[in-house]
Scaffold this motif. Structure first.
Motif, short mmCIF file in Angstrom:
data_model
loop_
_atom_site.label_atom_id
_atom_site.label_comp_id
_atom_site.label_asym_id
_atom_site.label_seq_id
_atom_site.Cartn_x
_atom_site.Cartn_y
_atom_site.Cartn_z
N GLY A 5 -3.93 3.94 7.34
CA GLY A 5 -3.73 4.95 6.29
C GLY A 5 -4.23 4.53 4.93
O GLY A 5 -4.02 5.24 3.95
N ALA A 6 -4.90 3.40 4.84
CA ALA A 6 -5.43 2.92 3.55
C ALA A 6 -6.84 3.47 3.38
O ALA A 6 -7.77 3.03 4.04
N GLU A 7 -6.96 4.42 2.48
CA GLU A 7 -8.26 5.06 2.28
C GLU A 7 -8.96 4.59 1.01
O GLU A 7 -10.16 4.80 0.86
N THR A 8 -8.23 3.98 0.10
CA THR A 8 -8.82 3.48 -1.14
C THR A 8 -8.51 1.99 -1.28
O THR A 8 -7.68 1.45 -0.55
N LEU A 15 -1.00 -1.95 0.86
CA LEU A 15 -0.74 -2.29 2.25
C LEU A 15 -0.60 -3.81 2.40
O LEU A 15 0.33 -4.29 3.06
N VAL A 16 -1.47 -4.56 1.76
CA VAL A 16 -1.40 -6.03 1.81
C VAL A 16 -0.10 -6.50 1.16
O VAL A 16 0.58 -7.39 1.68
N GLY A 21 5.24 -8.77 1.84
CA GLY A 21 6.69 -8.69 1.66
C GLY A 21 7.41 -8.76 2.99
O GLY A 21 8.42 -9.46 3.13
N GLN A 22 6.90 -8.06 3.98
CA GLN A 22 7.52 -8.09 5.30
C GLN A 22 7.40 -9.48 5.92
O GLN A 22 8.33 -9.95 6.57
N ILE A 58 9.81 -7.20 -2.60
CA ILE A 58 8.43 -6.75 -2.43
C ILE A 58 8.39 -5.50 -1.56
O ILE A 58 7.70 -4.52 -1.89
N VAL A 59 9.13 -5.50 -0.46
CA VAL A 59 9.15 -4.32 0.41
C VAL A 59 9.78 -3.14 -0.32
O VAL A 59 9.33 -2.00 -0.18
N LEU A 60 10.80 -3.38 -1.15
CA LEU A 60 11.40 -2.32 -1.96
C LEU A 60 10.37 -1.71 -2.90
O LEU A 60 10.25 -0.48 -2.99
#
Length: 97
Positions: A5-8, A15-16, A21-22, A58-60
């Motif tokens: 889903g990363a288009e830009t 996303l990174v 974070g995960q 980070i995930v938040l």
């Protein structure tokens, strides 16, 4: 076709960030497992709470950026609890000195 889903470039960066974070959040289990194996008992090292706080925060932020209420509501209470646990740990260490 976009990757996850990363288009830009900005989408890819977020996303990174989210994946990092995960990864940090997951690392807390590895730290806890290693500490418990070394102790021969279930233990909760301070590093567990730091990884929890860093990864959860980070995930938040990722969830806030993506406007994902499930992620936000899932991480927000944990970040508060991780912070409080670290506060209590450091408060207890100061009292012991």
């Amino acid at each position: 076709m976009s990757l996850f889903g990363a288009e830009t470039a900005a989408d890819t960066a977020w996303l990174v960030i989210g994946l990092f974070g995960q990864l940090m959040f997951t690392a807390r289990f590895v730290v806890q497992w290693i500490a418990s194996e070394r102790a021969g008992a279930s233990v909760m090292p301070v590093a567990f709470w730091y990884f929890s706080l860093i990864g959860g925060t980070i995930v938040l932020f990722y969830g806030i950026h993506k406007l994902e209420p499930v992620i936000i509501l899932g991480q927000l209470p944990g970040v508060v609890i991780y912070s409080r646990n670290l506060w209590l740990i450091h408060k207890g260490r100061k009292a012991d000195v």
